[in-house]
Motif scaffolding. Structure first.
Motif, PDB file in Angstrom:
ATOM      1  N   THR A   4       0.847  -1.190   0.000  1.00 22.09           N
ATOM      2  CA  THR A   4       0.000   0.000   0.000  1.00 22.09           C
ATOM      3  C   THR A   4       0.883   1.242   0.000  1.00 22.09           C
ATOM      4  O   THR A   4       1.885   1.294   0.713  1.00 22.09           O
ATOM      5  CB  THR A   4      -0.897  -0.001   1.246  1.00 22.09           C
ATOM      6  N   ILE A  64      -6.022   5.201   7.722  1.00 22.00           N
ATOM      7  CA  ILE A  64      -5.119   6.057   8.500  1.00 22.00           C
ATOM      8  C   ILE A  64      -3.659   5.643   8.283  1.00 22.00           C
ATOM      9  O   ILE A  64      -3.330   4.457   8.344  1.00 22.00           O
ATOM     10  CB  ILE A  64      -5.434   5.967  10.014  1.00 22.00           C
ATOM     11  N   GLU A  66       0.182   5.232   9.336  1.00 26.80           N
ATOM     12  CA  GLU A  66       0.955   5.048  10.573  1.00 26.80           C
ATOM     13  C   GLU A  66       2.197   5.942  10.560  1.00 26.80           C
ATOM     14  O   GLU A  66       2.695   6.301   9.494  1.00 26.80           O
ATOM     15  CB  GLU A  66       1.417   3.587  10.682  1.00 26.80           C
ATOM     16  N   PRO A  67       2.742   6.256  11.748  1.00 29.24           N
ATOM     17  CA  PRO A  67       3.986   7.031  11.813  1.00 29.24           C
ATOM     18  C   PRO A  67       5.085   6.357  10.998  1.00 29.24           C
ATOM     19  O   PRO A  67       5.145   5.128  10.918  1.00 29.24           O
ATOM     20  CB  PRO A  67       4.337   7.017  13.299  1.00 29.24           C
ATOM     21  N   GLN A  68       5.932   7.154  10.400  1.00 30.65           N
ATOM     22  CA  GLN A  68       7.092   6.689   9.632  1.00 30.65           C
ATOM     23  C   GLN A  68       6.756   5.804   8.437  1.00 30.65           C
ATOM     24  O   GLN A  68       7.546   4.954   8.042  1.00 30.65           O
ATOM     25  CB  GLN A  68       8.076   5.927  10.541  1.00 30.65           C
ATOM     26  N   THR A  69       5.566   5.974   7.873  1.00 29.13           N
ATOM     27  CA  THR A  69       5.220   5.141   6.709  1.00 29.13           C
ATOM     28  C   THR A  69       4.745   5.947   5.498  1.00 29.13           C
ATOM     29  O   THR A  69       4.358   5.357   4.497  1.00 29.13           O
ATOM     30  CB  THR A  69       4.128   4.110   7.051  1.00 29.13           C
ATOM     31  N   PRO A  86       7.211  13.223  11.625  1.00 27.67           N
ATOM     32  CA  PRO A  86       7.139  11.900  12.246  1.00 27.67           C
ATOM     33  C   PRO A  86       6.407  10.860  11.388  1.00 27.67           C
ATOM     34  O   PRO A  86       6.530   9.668  11.632  1.00 27.67           O
ATOM     35  CB  PRO A  86       6.352  12.159  13.545  1.00 27.67           C
ATOM     36  N   PHE A  87       5.650  11.316  10.393  1.00 22.67           N
ATOM     37  CA  PHE A  87       4.903  10.370   9.566  1.00 22.67           C
ATOM     38  C   PHE A  87       5.663   9.967   8.301  1.00 22.67           C
ATOM     39  O   PHE A  87       5.319   9.011   7.631  1.00 22.67           O
ATOM     40  CB  PHE A  87       3.524  10.945   9.208  1.00 22.67           C
TER      41      PHE A  87
END
Lengths: 196, 582
Positions: A4, A64, A66-69, A86-87
């Motif tokens: 994704t 949604i 996720e952080p760091q993705t 952070p994302f």
């Protein structure tokens, strides 16, 4: 099944992030992806931070990110770009409009707008495409075209044919603004392809 | 195959009502539920109405149902508190045309005053609760809810959360089913809830719940097991189900679409088939407690907090084997809170209230932002309509002296919602409050919906326009003044005059929301740097267009300024000047 892809769009209420996310989602839909989009309304439309999350692939469960993705962060404003870091994934790409819109605590002098925002971004993100999208939009004859200029840059980083973007823009943009918006898109795309 | 399009959960629900042959969507606006009615209004075949409050909306829905047509009533979670009275008795009477009630909950408190979990209302009122997890289910469950409502003769709650209401996902469209109007049948035993009838109807309702529990076990569209790796089994509903699938794609999941009554047999089968059972749910341990009451061992709320939202990364961290991806701290980034818009008429009012150092009993709407610095003008905000009654209670506690320095502030739509009864109470009980009705001619906070005082209905057609001044006088208020929000002198004079008198008074502060009345835009202002001495008087307005430079002088952000002129009216040195540009 392919991975994704996550695109995070951040900005300030009133900057046109919603139309940008509608066009992007329309393009992904036209390319037959499964798509989920999440946006938070409510208080955000009163000049607060606005975040829209777009996820696509063969199958998407959660809307949604996720952080760091985030594979790409499309930031309409410098401070919001910093807030979004952070994302951003380790190898994620950051497109940032270098416009600064001062939040109320800065306006009243309670807080400082970071003067080194851009260098902080360049230090922390692996690829930063930074431009004054407002100037580019003005050059195309429409100060409201910031969102479309940024979409043009985004299109340069995505593996989707230009015709699909143009098709969806024609569908989502009111006819009387279409000309200037197509120009804004072309300007952004050209700039993005050069910088990539 | 039918056409697939991207819809938000709210758009999908409106579509679901249309496809189900529904007749009416009625609501009071409230984030995150508002767009259901706005979208329903776009369908020619659907009636759509804004009611003055959620109780009236549900009662209208009950009438429509009794008279034989399918109706959906939409509200945010706190709205169901207002509509709880008719809800509990409608469970006894049952329906004729299907009656579906949307409760759009707000875990994480994105735009609300609390984060109550309204699944409890289903159990308390003894009506079934369905929880869609994306837009496709939002549409399908809406249609199923109508069928269920008519089959079991009971209202059905469709419980959303912000992430379902406001996320977009793919929905396959179907044509509308045309339903004949059902007959209106007089049936006092069913619809007249006097004690003799209600006692019988309660027994009938309890029996329906037993049948609904069987249905919950049998209906695979609502509740089903996805058998995969059986080391762990997770029970989940709503948006959280999607996060579980994202974080742990290989574990066995019991997907719950009907969280009241729960499918007990299915839960037992699932629990027996996995090594360890977990329930992941936001807010209250609603399913967890019910599962524990079945005598089944399950882990839930000790692992996931009862506060705020749960995200994919939380599930991955607690139940997955991958290391959690922490949110790296973002130090020193100034926050960007929402603000009153440039040109907002409320700004002038709160500037004056702050300047006069008054106690201010506030209410729910854009104007709640008047609490923020530098205006810092609101002392209390509890719920819709509370400003007037809270101010009255303050006067009862501390006497007339307090009333002389206290005002209640309430918007036009909120006053109509539930401020009217509070005003009648103040007059009746001998209070002397000064009440400001901020009439900006729209329900602004939720995105500009019409209300009885705007002169238009939910479909945008002309409607009788309620006169707030006449209504206030009819409530027994003899002192009513009408002031333009931007006439600072008159506003201040009116406040001093009304606070001084020992009887209730209402000041209606009029000026349309700056976002709807774009015709009022004036040339933008510019700060003359030679005249500006950096006194900071204009900065007390908290206008986002007035920027304090490092030398202390003020600069105007021309891109945002709408030329309202409030700052120029305050400046003693005439430093804020009009330009020719709009």
């Amino acid at each position: 099944m392919s991975k994704t892809t996550n695109i995070l769009i951040v900005g300030v209420g009133g900057q046109g992030t919603i139309l940008a996310s509608r066009v992007l989602a329309g393009v992904l839909l036209a390319e037959k992806y499964d798509v989920k989009v999440s946006e938070i309304h409510g208080m955000s439309q009163r000049g607060g931070s606005v975040v829209t999350q777009v996820r696509y692939g063969d199958f998407v469960a959660s809307p949604i990110i996720e952080p760091q993705t985030a594979d790409i962060v499309l930031a309409f404003e410098l401070l919001e770009a910093l807030r979004s870091l952070p994302f951003l994934a380790e190898d994620g790409k950051l497109i940032v409009n270098t416009q600064a819109i001062l939040p109320m605590p800065v306006v009243t002098g309670e807080a400082q707008y970071p003067t080194d925002a851009l260098s902080q971004l360049e230090k922390q993100a692996s690829l930063v495409l930074a431009t004054d999208a407002l100037q580019m939009a003005l050059a195309c004859g429409n100060p409201k075209g910031v969102n479309i200029v940024l979409l043009g840059i985004l299109s340069a980083l995505m593996d989707i044919k230009e015709e699909t973007w143009l098709l969806v823009l024609r569908d989502k943009v009111p006819p009387r603004f279409l000309g200037v918006n197509l120009a804004a898109f072309a300007e952004g795309r050209k700039w993005g392809l050069n910088k990539k | 195959m039918n056409e697939k399009i991207l819809l938000t959960g709210n758009e999908a629900i409106a579509r679901g009502v249309w496809e189900a042959g529904g007749h009416l969507v009625v609501a009071y606006p409230g984030t995150p539920s508002t767009e259901i009615t706005e979208n329903a209004a776009k369908y020619l075949e659907l009636s759509a109405q804004w009611a003055p409050n959620e109780k009236v909306a549900l009662e209208t829905g009950i009438g429509c149902s009794i008279a034989g047509k399918r109706v959906l009533v939409a509200m945010k979670h706190v709205g169901l508190n207002v509509a709880a009275d008719p809800l509990f008795t409608a469970a006894y009477t049952g329906v004729n045309g299907g009656l579906v009630i949307v409760s759009a909950d707000d875990p994480g408190i994105h735009s609300s005053q609390n984060e109550q979990d309204n699944r409890h209302y289903g159990r308390a009122a003894k009506v079934p609760v369905l929880e869609p997890s994306d837009s496709k289910e939002a549409k399908n469950f809406t249609k199923l809810a109508f069928v269920l409502s008519e089959q079991f003769d009971v209202p059905v709650i469709l419980r959303l959360t912000t992430r379902v209401a406001h996320s977009q996902s793919l929905v396959e469209l179907s044509p509308r089913e045309e339903l004949p109007l059902k007959d209106y049948v007089k049936d006092a035993g069913k619809y007249v809830m006097v004690p003799a009838h209600a006692k019988k109807r309660h027994v009938i309702l309890e029996n329906k719940l037993l049948e609904l529990a069987k249905f919950s076990d049998q209906n695979k569209e609502l509740n089903h097991i996805l058998w995969q790796n059986r080391k762990m089994g997770i029970v989940a509903s709503g948006a959280v189900y999607q996060y579980v699938r994202e974080a742990l794609p290989d574990v066995s999941v019991l997907k719950i679409g009907m969280s009241f009554p729960l499918p007990e047999k299915l839960i037992k089968e699932f629990a027996a088939g996995v090594e360890k059972l977990f329930v992941v749910e936001e807010l209250e341990p609603f399913m967890e407690n019910a599962i524990k009451a079945m005598g089944i061992e399950v882990v839930g709320s000790e692992m996931f907090p009862r506060v705020g939202e749960i995200f994919t990364e939380d599930i991955r961290a607690k139940l997955g084997d991958a290391a959690a991806r922490p949110i790296l701290p973002t130090m020193g980034i100034p926050v960007r809170p929402p603000v009153l818009c440039p040109g907002c008429p409320h700004r002038a009012v709160f500037y004056v209230l702050h300047k006069l150092k008054l106690n201010v009993s506030g209410d729910i709407g854009c104007y709640t932002l008047g609490f923020m610095p530098p205006l810092s003008a609101i002392d209390t905000t509890i719920c819709m309509g509370a400003s007037i009654s809270v101010a009255h209670g303050m006067e009862v506690a501390q006497g007339r002296e307090m009333a002389a320095k206290t005002v209640a502030v309430i918007g036009d739509s909120t006053f109509i919602h539930s401020g009217i009864t509070s005003l009648i109470n103040t007059v009746y009980n001998g209070g002397s409050s000064t009440i400001l009705i901020l009439d900006n001619s729209i329900t602004a906070m939720t995105g500009h919906q019409h209300n009885p005082a705007t002169g238009f209905d939910a479909k945008g057609n002309p409607a009788p326009k309620l006169s707030l001044a006449a209504l206030v006088r009819a409530c027994g208020v003899n002192r009513v003044q009408i002031v333009d929000a931007f006439d600072l002198k008159k506003l201040q004079a009116a406040l001093k005059e009304e606070l001084a008198v020992c009887e209730p008074s209402v000041i209606i502060v009029e000026r349309a929301c700056a976002l709807i009345d774009k015709s009022s835009r004036q040339p933008v202002l510019v700060a003359n740097q030679e005249k500006c001495n950096g006194c900071g008087l204009c900065l007390a307005l908290g206008c986002p267009c007035l920027i304090k430079r490092s030398d202390g002088k003020v600069e105007v952000d021309a891109a945002q300024c709408v030329g309202c002129g409030l700052c120029a009216a305050l400046c003693q040195r005439g430093a804020l000047e009009k330009t020719g540009d709009e």
